[in-house]
Design a protein around this motif. Structure first.
Motif, PDB file in Angstrom:
ATOM      1  N   TYR A 286       0.839  -1.200   0.000  1.00  0.00           N
ATOM      2  CA  TYR A 286       0.000   0.000   0.000  1.00  0.00           C
ATOM      3  C   TYR A 286       0.875   1.250   0.000  1.00  0.00           C
ATOM      4  O   TYR A 286       1.796   1.388   0.807  1.00  0.00           O
ATOM      5  CB  TYR A 286      -0.908   0.022   1.228  1.00  0.00           C
ATOM      6  CG  TYR A 286      -1.931   1.132   1.207  1.00  0.00           C
ATOM      7  CD1 TYR A 286      -3.021   1.084   0.338  1.00  0.00           C
ATOM      8  CD2 TYR A 286      -1.802   2.241   2.035  1.00  0.00           C
ATOM      9  CE1 TYR A 286      -3.960   2.101   0.308  1.00  0.00           C
ATOM     10  CE2 TYR A 286      -2.732   3.270   2.009  1.00  0.00           C
ATOM     11  CZ  TYR A 286      -3.811   3.199   1.144  1.00  0.00           C
ATOM     12  OH  TYR A 286      -4.739   4.207   1.115  1.00  0.00           O
ATOM     13  N   LYS A 288       1.160   4.759   0.999  1.00  0.00           N
ATOM     14  CA  LYS A 288       0.475   5.657   1.933  1.00  0.00           C
ATOM     15  C   LYS A 288       0.461   7.104   1.450  1.00  0.00           C
ATOM     16  O   LYS A 288      -0.414   7.875   1.851  1.00  0.00           O
ATOM     17  CB  LYS A 288       1.096   5.551   3.324  1.00  0.00           C
ATOM     18  CG  LYS A 288       2.537   5.983   3.444  1.00  0.00           C
ATOM     19  CD  LYS A 288       3.027   5.770   4.872  1.00  0.00           C
ATOM     20  CE  LYS A 288       4.491   6.170   5.037  1.00  0.00           C
ATOM     21  NZ  LYS A 288       4.970   5.931   6.416  1.00  0.00           N
ATOM     22  N   LYS A 291      -2.143   6.896  -1.294  1.00  0.00           N
ATOM     23  CA  LYS A 291      -3.348   6.292  -0.725  1.00  0.00           C
ATOM     24  C   LYS A 291      -4.000   5.313  -1.710  1.00  0.00           C
ATOM     25  O   LYS A 291      -5.195   5.359  -1.988  1.00  0.00           O
ATOM     26  CB  LYS A 291      -4.351   7.364  -0.299  1.00  0.00           C
ATOM     27  CG  LYS A 291      -3.861   8.192   0.901  1.00  0.00           C
ATOM     28  CD  LYS A 291      -4.894   9.168   1.366  1.00  0.00           C
ATOM     29  CE  LYS A 291      -4.564   9.768   2.719  1.00  0.00           C
ATOM     30  NZ  LYS A 291      -3.170  10.105   2.963  1.00  0.00           N
TER      31      LYS A 291
END
Length: 346
Positions: A286, A288, A291
């Motif tokens: 993922y 960050k 997002k």
């Protein structure tokens, strides 16, 4: 040798399976290694072409016989089950209609594999609540495959790159999982793991067997399953010629790092999360800052059944469905694995 025919279920029509199928089959390299066909609804796939932004690049070819498939890059063959009323179709919503459709896609792909019309099966995600709402009471794909292939002894293998994991138990509570760590089942899964590695071309697989308890029980201080159940299974497996380098259970908190480092070709995990967590830490990435998921990788292979079945290692993506943002990497990896298994089987 002809390229193997890979049947790919569309998954729950309310999820992102149709979109990631379009994105995966927009890659020319897929058609260089196999002959893919989607088992699903042509109308859903037509909509997915638009969602994926592939209009003008990809055409949908609806068929009702595998022999009618074109297997040409730029055209996606869809074995059209025609089970979804598009006027009632809503992305991201659990429904009886979509549960029934997803279930029937799986039954059809198993039927096609058993009849020899396709060489391997790949499954997009289904929603367990939806298929149960439709009256089909299964906890997942694996149990459907087991029943429809009349198989009693089977297990799940997760794989991402060179990290492979098989499970002694999967969809049961943690309390039940501890009770299922029995010598005969552990031995059975070690054998299945060994055969699975050979099926993908590893001649002499190195198998790591995880303990159940912290520090493998610390000689009975934290539990006796390693002494009473797991070690006897390892001893019998080694007597059969199976290669278990450490000759004993390995602590669960270090075995996966060792596997990534090349100590083992496959790890026997004792329960669902013990095996799933390390795979997903490695395969799910993922971002960050942006997002969004940079990667949702990894595959799920059902071992012990008479047909080849590989699945994406993620859910239906209801939160992303219909938005054009879904990542197809797990499906691409699944098709790669299914192709490899089909070629080695031939």
């Amino acid at each position: 040798m002809k390229k193997p025919i890979i049947g790919i279920t569309m998954g729950d029509p309310a999820g992102n399976g149709s979109e990631i199928s379009v994105k995966a089959l927009s890659r020319s390299e897929i058609y260089e290694q196999c002959r893919p066909v989607i088992i699903g609804d042509a109308a859903c796939m037509e909509e997915a072409v638009k969602i994926a932004g592939k209009e003008g690049q990809i055409k949908i070819h609806a068929i009702n016989d595998i022999k009618a498939a074109k297997f040409e890059y730029g055209t996606i063959d869809v074995y059209d089950m025609n089970l979804v009323n598009m006027d009632r179709h809503i992305f991201g919503k659990v429904s009886k209609m979509c549960g029934e459709a997803a279930f029937q896609y799986v039954v059809k792909v198993i039927e096609l594999a058993q009849s020899g019309e396709i060489d391997a099966t790949v499954t997009n995600a289904l929603n367990k609540e939806a298929i149960n709402m439709a009256g089909h009471h299964y906890s997942g794909h694996t149990e459907i495959y087991a029943e429809y292939t009349h198989t009693d002894k089977y297990t799940m293998m997760l794989a991402h790159e060179d990290l492979r994991v098989v499970h002694v138990s999967t969809h049961v509570s943690l309390r039940q999982a501890c009770d299922k760590v029995k010598k005969d089942r552990v031995l059975e899964v070690i054998r299945i793991a060994n055969d699975a590695c050979k099926a993908i071309g590893i001649e002499n697989p190195k198998i790591g067997v995880a303990g159940l308890n912290p520090h493998c029980g610390e000689n009975g201080l934290f539990g006796t399953e390693e002494i009473e159940e797991i070690q006897p299974a390892i001893d019998e497996a080694m007597a059969e010629g199976i290669n278990i380098p450490e000759k004993k259970p390995t602590p669960p908190d270090s075995i996966f790092s060792k596997a990534i480092g090349g100590w083992y070709d496959i790890v026997v995990a004792m329960y669902h999360d013990q095996g799933h967590i390390p795979l997903k830490v490695k395969g799910f990435v993922y971002n960050k800052e942006l997002k969004k998921w940079d990667a949702v990788a990894g595959v799920n292979v059902t071992l012990g059944i008479p047909v080849i079945r590989v699945s994406v290692d993620h859910g239906t993506g209801f939160d992303l469905a219909g938005k054009g943002e879904s990542n197809e990497l797990s499906l691409v990896n699944s098709i790669d694995y299914a192709t490899k298994l089909a070629v080695n089987k031939k």
